[in-house]
Motif scaffolding. Structure first.
Motif, mmCIF file in Angstrom:
data_model
loop_
_atom_site.group_PDB
_atom_site.id
_atom_site.type_symbol
_atom_site.label_atom_id
_atom_site.label_comp_id
_atom_site.label_asym_id
_atom_site.label_seq_id
_atom_site.Cartn_x
_atom_site.Cartn_y
_atom_site.Cartn_z
ATOM 1 N N ARG A 46 3.794 3.603 14.444
ATOM 2 C CA ARG A 46 2.185 3.908 15.908
ATOM 3 C C ARG A 46 1.119 4.609 14.577
ATOM 4 N NH1 ARG A 46 -0.135 1.331 17.656
ATOM 5 N NH2 ARG A 46 -1.460 2.699 18.476
ATOM 6 N N LYS A 47 2.173 5.428 13.704
ATOM 7 C CA LYS A 47 1.119 6.375 13.162
ATOM 8 C C LYS A 47 0.638 5.798 11.755
ATOM 9 C CE LYS A 47 1.684 9.968 9.777
ATOM 10 N NZ LYS A 47 2.469 11.305 8.754
ATOM 11 N N GLU A 48 1.067 5.070 11.243
ATOM 12 C CA GLU A 48 0.813 3.524 10.172
ATOM 13 C C GLU A 48 -0.001 2.973 10.507
ATOM 14 O OE1 GLU A 48 1.172 4.404 6.768
ATOM 15 O OE2 GLU A 48 2.459 6.144 7.656
ATOM 16 N N HIS A 49 0.654 2.760 11.969
ATOM 17 C CA HIS A 49 -0.784 1.006 12.986
ATOM 18 C C HIS A 49 -2.021 1.947 13.958
ATOM 19 C CE1 HIS A 49 2.461 -0.784 10.844
ATOM 20 N NE2 HIS A 49 1.574 -2.104 10.936
ATOM 21 N N SER A 50 -2.419 3.081 13.517
ATOM 22 C CA SER A 50 -3.273 3.901 14.453
ATOM 23 C C SER A 50 -4.485 3.165 13.993
ATOM 24 C CB SER A 50 -3.113 5.412 14.170
ATOM 25 O OG SER A 50 -4.081 5.498 12.519
ATOM 26 N N TRP A 51 -5.048 2.523 13.563
ATOM 27 C CA TRP A 51 -5.752 1.953 13.185
ATOM 28 C C TRP A 51 -6.576 1.277 14.682
ATOM 29 C CZ3 TRP A 51 -5.626 -3.251 11.818
ATOM 30 C CH2 TRP A 51 -4.293 -3.571 11.350
ATOM 31 N N LEU A 52 -4.923 -0.064 14.711
ATOM 32 C CA LEU A 52 -5.216 -0.716 15.267
ATOM 33 C C LEU A 52 -5.444 0.126 16.708
ATOM 34 C CD1 LEU A 52 -1.034 -2.566 14.937
ATOM 35 C CD2 LEU A 52 -3.919 -3.382 14.389
ATOM 36 N N GLN A 85 0.999 -1.117 -0.138
ATOM 37 C CA GLN A 85 0.089 -0.004 -0.091
ATOM 38 C C GLN A 85 0.736 0.774 -0.320
ATOM 39 O OE1 GLN A 85 -2.462 -0.579 3.192
ATOM 40 N NE2 GLN A 85 -3.676 -2.211 2.484
ATOM 41 N N GLY A 86 1.868 0.869 -0.131
ATOM 42 C CA GLY A 86 2.927 2.478 -0.715
ATOM 43 C C GLY A 86 3.846 2.708 0.511
ATOM 44 N N LEU A 87 3.592 1.652 1.448
ATOM 45 C CA LEU A 87 4.101 2.065 2.834
ATOM 46 C C LEU A 87 5.892 2.042 2.806
ATOM 47 C CD1 LEU A 87 1.861 0.101 6.115
ATOM 48 C CD2 LEU A 87 1.689 2.187 5.078
ATOM 49 N N LYS A 88 6.269 3.440 3.802
ATOM 50 C CA LYS A 88 8.118 2.379 3.652
ATOM 51 C C LYS A 88 8.220 3.266 4.984
ATOM 52 C CE LYS A 88 11.774 3.828 0.767
ATOM 53 N NZ LYS A 88 12.597 4.291 -0.454
ATOM 54 N N PRO A 89 9.227 2.519 5.470
ATOM 55 C CA PRO A 89 9.462 3.597 7.080
ATOM 56 C C PRO A 89 10.546 4.158 6.167
ATOM 57 C CG PRO A 89 10.562 1.221 5.985
ATOM 58 C CD PRO A 89 9.370 1.224 5.105
ATOM 59 N N PRO A 90 10.972 4.765 7.271
ATOM 60 C CA PRO A 90 11.957 5.157 8.063
ATOM 61 C C PRO A 90 13.650 4.245 7.026
ATOM 62 C CG PRO A 90 11.113 5.487 9.750
ATOM 63 C CD PRO A 90 10.416 4.239 8.951
ATOM 64 N N PRO A 91 14.625 5.361 6.531
ATOM 65 C CA PRO A 91 15.625 4.361 6.039
ATOM 66 C C PRO A 91 16.302 3.618 7.136
ATOM 67 C CG PRO A 91 15.330 6.957 5.955
ATOM 68 C CD PRO A 91 14.652 7.150 6.585
ATOM 69 N N PHE A 92 16.497 2.948 7.241
ATOM 70 C CA PHE A 92 17.840 2.113 7.464
ATOM 71 C C PHE A 92 18.857 2.621 7.988
ATOM 72 C CE2 PHE A 92 21.205 -1.291 9.115
ATOM 73 C CZ PHE A 92 20.187 -1.642 10.754
ATOM 74 N N GLY A 100 4.536 3.583 21.017
ATOM 75 C CA GLY A 100 5.322 4.293 20.564
ATOM 76 C C GLY A 100 6.857 4.187 21.588
ATOM 77 N N GLU A 101 5.967 4.520 22.496
ATOM 78 C CA GLU A 101 7.826 5.550 23.102
ATOM 79 C C GLU A 101 8.857 4.366 23.547
ATOM 80 O OE1 GLU A 101 6.143 6.887 27.273
ATOM 81 O OE2 GLU A 101 3.995 6.627 26.099
ATOM 82 N N VAL A 102 10.108 4.861 23.632
ATOM 83 C CA VAL A 102 11.460 4.024 24.250
ATOM 84 C C VAL A 102 12.263 4.646 24.501
ATOM 85 C CG1 VAL A 102 13.222 3.439 22.446
ATOM 86 C CG2 VAL A 102 11.615 3.836 21.451
ATOM 87 N N ALA A 103 12.367 3.804 25.703
ATOM 88 C CA ALA A 103 13.449 4.178 26.862
ATOM 89 C C ALA A 103 14.162 3.118 27.353
ATOM 90 C CB ALA A 103 12.537 4.032 27.844
ATOM 91 N N GLU A 104 14.873 3.347 27.633
ATOM 92 C CA GLU A 104 16.579 2.610 27.826
ATOM 93 C C GLU A 104 16.426 1.691 28.713
ATOM 94 O OE1 GLU A 104 21.825 3.277 28.676
ATOM 95 O OE2 GLU A 104 20.065 5.259 28.213
ATOM 96 N N VAL A 105 16.866 0.845 29.458
ATOM 97 C CA VAL A 105 16.672 -0.002 30.663
ATOM 98 C C VAL A 105 18.143 0.023 31.375
ATOM 99 C CG1 VAL A 105 16.681 -2.624 31.107
ATOM 100 C CG2 VAL A 105 15.494 -2.177 29.210
#
Length: 185
Positions: free
Chosen positions: A61-67, A7-14, A135-140
């Protein structure tokens, strides 16, 4: 390599910051969490920065906000599995050390775990937890991770193979785990 994006989705570049061995990933997890990893799916992993990881998580999270959350049917474990499965299908991202961790925290919760570099100019491997519902990221931090009471951790990536003779399997593989086993002991 051409890659089909649904569906034209493309993640941020790796952002490829190099390759790390299973031993280096294991050691980073041990140092960051105090845990001996029960399952590492590959012998080599690609690493990126936590900044690139945060960008990916925001995109996801933006692309899967429908979940939409639904108790028992579409909750933390389902979203952790969806995030893990999705990151595993994208070029570059699929080779990163990512996985799912279940814990006794809050009566039971599932998160995603990722090992990434602190920064390009500070290439230290750190362990990060991702809350798949936000979608939050936290260091352990190892000194706080024991309170988290994890009981299952699996990590995988998809990069070629290394010579198994170079891996200290005795330090990595310490036997099968069963549900409810606290692996901090």
């Amino acid at each position: 390599m051409m890659h089909y994006y649904p569906q034209g989705l493309k993640p941020p570049p790796f952002l490829n910051c190099g390759t790390k061995s299973v031993q280096e990933i294991h050691d980073a997890i041990l140092e960051g969490t105090g845990l001996r990893v029960g399952l590492l799916g590959d012998l080599l992993f690609k690493v990126t920065t936590v900044t690139a990881l945060r960008e990916y998580c925001r995109w996801w999270r933006k692309e899967h906000s429908w979940l939409k959350y639904e108790a028992h049917f579409l909750d933390c474990d389902d979203l952790a599995a969806a995030f893990h499965g999705d990151i595993s299908k994208w070029d570059g991202w699929s080779a990163t050390p990512n996985g799912i961790v279940w814990s006794a925290y809050l009566g039971g919760h599932a998160y995603n775990l990722h090992v990434a570099l602190e920064a390009m100019l500070r290439p230290i491997l750190r362990v990060y937890l991702i809350e798949p519902q936000t979608g939050e990221v936290a260091e352990v931090a190892a000194e706080h991770f024991e309170q988290f009471a994890p009981w299952l951790l699996m990590v995988n990536g998809k990069v070629g193979a290394a010579d198994p003779e170079d891996v200290n399997w005795q330090d990595i593989a310490y036997g099968p785990m069963t549900a409810g086993t606290n692996i901090t002991q």
